[in-house]
Design a protein around this motif. Structure first.
Motif, short mmCIF file in Angstrom:
data_model
loop_
_atom_site.label_atom_id
_atom_site.label_comp_id
_atom_site.label_asym_id
_atom_site.label_seq_id
_atom_site.Cartn_x
_atom_site.Cartn_y
_atom_site.Cartn_z
N VAL A 1 -11.25 -42.62 7.76
CA VAL A 1 -10.38 -42.02 8.78
C VAL A 1 -9.08 -42.82 8.87
O VAL A 1 -8.00 -42.23 9.06
CB VAL A 1 -11.12 -41.92 10.12
CG1 VAL A 1 -11.19 -43.23 10.83
CG2 VAL A 1 -10.45 -40.90 11.01
N ALA A 2 -9.14 -44.15 8.67
CA ALA A 2 -7.91 -44.95 8.75
C ALA A 2 -6.95 -44.57 7.62
O ALA A 2 -5.78 -44.26 7.85
CB ALA A 2 -8.25 -46.44 8.69
N VAL A 3 -7.47 -44.53 6.38
CA VAL A 3 -6.60 -44.20 5.25
C VAL A 3 -6.15 -42.75 5.32
O VAL A 3 -4.99 -42.42 5.05
CB VAL A 3 -7.32 -44.52 3.92
CG1 VAL A 3 -6.49 -44.06 2.75
CG2 VAL A 3 -7.59 -46.00 3.82
N GLY A 4 -7.06 -41.85 5.70
CA GLY A 4 -6.72 -40.43 5.75
C GLY A 4 -5.60 -40.16 6.74
O GLY A 4 -4.64 -39.45 6.44
N LEU A 5 -5.72 -40.75 7.94
CA LEU A 5 -4.68 -40.51 8.94
C LEU A 5 -3.36 -41.15 8.51
O LEU A 5 -2.28 -40.59 8.75
CB LEU A 5 -5.12 -41.04 10.29
CG LEU A 5 -6.24 -40.20 10.93
CD1 LEU A 5 -6.74 -40.84 12.19
CD2 LEU A 5 -5.75 -38.80 11.23
N ALA A 6 -3.43 -42.32 7.84
CA ALA A 6 -2.20 -42.93 7.33
C ALA A 6 -1.53 -42.03 6.32
O ALA A 6 -0.30 -41.85 6.33
CB ALA A 6 -2.51 -44.30 6.71
N LEU A 7 -2.32 -41.41 5.44
CA LEU A 7 -1.77 -40.47 4.45
C LEU A 7 -1.10 -39.30 5.14
O LEU A 7 -0.02 -38.85 4.75
CB LEU A 7 -2.87 -39.98 3.51
CG LEU A 7 -3.32 -40.94 2.43
CD1 LEU A 7 -4.52 -40.38 1.71
CD2 LEU A 7 -2.20 -41.16 1.45
N ILE A 8 -1.78 -38.78 6.19
CA ILE A 8 -1.21 -37.61 6.88
C ILE A 8 0.12 -37.97 7.52
O ILE A 8 1.10 -37.22 7.43
CB ILE A 8 -2.22 -37.10 7.94
CG1 ILE A 8 -3.43 -36.48 7.23
CG2 ILE A 8 -1.57 -36.07 8.84
CD1 ILE A 8 -4.56 -36.16 8.14
N VAL A 9 0.20 -39.16 8.15
CA VAL A 9 1.46 -39.57 8.77
C VAL A 9 2.54 -39.76 7.71
O VAL A 9 3.70 -39.36 7.90
CB VAL A 9 1.23 -40.87 9.59
CG1 VAL A 9 2.56 -41.42 10.06
CG2 VAL A 9 0.34 -40.57 10.79
N ALA A 10 2.16 -40.32 6.55
CA ALA A 10 3.14 -40.51 5.48
C ALA A 10 3.64 -39.17 4.96
O ALA A 10 4.84 -38.98 4.72
CB ALA A 10 2.52 -41.32 4.35
N ILE A 11 2.71 -38.20 4.79
CA ILE A 11 3.12 -36.88 4.32
C ILE A 11 4.05 -36.22 5.34
O ILE A 11 5.07 -35.62 5.00
CB ILE A 11 1.88 -35.99 4.08
CG1 ILE A 11 1.11 -36.48 2.86
CG2 ILE A 11 2.28 -34.54 3.87
CD1 ILE A 11 -0.21 -35.79 2.69
N TYR A 12 3.72 -36.37 6.63
CA TYR A 12 4.56 -35.77 7.67
C TYR A 12 5.96 -36.35 7.63
O TYR A 12 6.95 -35.65 7.82
CB TYR A 12 3.91 -36.01 9.03
CG TYR A 12 4.77 -35.53 10.17
CD1 TYR A 12 4.96 -34.18 10.39
CD2 TYR A 12 5.40 -36.43 11.02
CE1 TYR A 12 5.74 -33.72 11.42
CE2 TYR A 12 6.20 -35.99 12.05
CZ TYR A 12 6.36 -34.64 12.24
OH TYR A 12 7.15 -34.19 13.26
#
Lengths: 164, 103
Positions: free
Chosen positions: B76-87
């Protein structure tokens, strides 16, 4: 009997909240439903006589992961405000497939005779778990690998979101 | 009447299917991650139910559930970081518009 009533209550809470998570129109409401689903699962862990996991469920899932998802939602807020459909165009097919998968799995579970034992959980089950996790001959190595994985995830998350 | 192992398994299967529906159907990336969390919880219910009903004296089921916790936290930590980076790059988290790697 009490156990049965509690199982039905917590199971119903979990499933109803989970369905609300995947159908809620407002994503912030979906997160709150997700926290309720986590709570229901924690109740099931108590029924399974795993109090350590019930507490961990409350701390890790409802506390840490819930807050993290709310943060991500707030940081990406406003992107889904425009009137777009919340689900993609394959939702009907997926719903049928999910129900079919549930039917097949339930049929399999009921058909198989499971080798269950009628044995109580010992009072030192948590001690057994702790010793197994640090015993080099059992789960000591996977335990260390899990620690490395967590550190890598920590560093990776910071690296990915860092402003350049 | 006692609660049987099958009931926990069927409940976990239902939770897994609901999570699967959320993962495959939702368009917001954060909502997809929520579906994955539901599926991981279903797996953990299964592990602990098998531990309780088939081998309550051993630590195996509990140890595996603990590892699922660690992996879920990392995911969940890496996934949410990826989502924020994509955003930050694309100004969207709509999975239908994130198609850079599609041909």
């Amino acid at each position: 009997m009490t156990q049965l009533v509690l199982f039905v209550i917590f199971g119903a809470i979990t499933l109803a909240a989970a369905i609300a998570v995947v159908t809620a129109r407002n994503l912030f409401h979906a997160v709150l439903w997700l926290l309720l689903a986590f709570f229901g699962v924690a109740g099931l862990y108590v029924l399974l006589e795993a109090p350590f996991f019930a507490a961990a469920q409350l701390f890790i899932y409802m506390g840490a992961i819930g807050v993290l998802i709310i943060y991500a939602l707030m940081l990406t807020r406003g992107v889904m405000r425009q009137q777009v459909p919340l689900v993609n165009d394959q939702w009907a097919l997926v719903a049928v497939l999910a129900v079919a998968l549930l039917a097949v799995l339930s049929w399999l579970f009921l058909q198989h005779t499971w080798p269950t034992v009628d044995q109580a959980v010992g009072p030192d089950s948590l001690r057994t778990l702790g010793e197994a996790l640090v015993d080099p001959g059992r789960y000591g190595f996977p335990f260390e690998v899990a620690s490395v994985l967590l550190v890598m995830a920590l560093i990776g998350a910071v690296t990915i979101v860092r402003e350049r | 009447m006692m609660v049987q192992l099958e009931w926990y398994l069927i409940l976990a299967a239902a939770l897994f299917c609901v999570g699967l529906y959320g993962v495959l159907v939702r368009r917001n990336a954060v909502a997809i991650l929520m579906g994955i969390e539901l599926m991981l919880n279903a797996v953990n219910i299964n592990l602990l139910a098998f531990w309780r009903f088939t081998e309550p004296a051993a630590a195996t089921g509990q140890a595996f559930a603990a590892f699922v916790y660690a992996v879920a936290a990392a995911e969940v930590a890496v996934g949410l970081a990826l989502i924020v980076a994509i955003y930050r790059n694309r100004q969207t988290v709509d999975m239908d518009q994130i198609n850079l790697l599609k041909w």
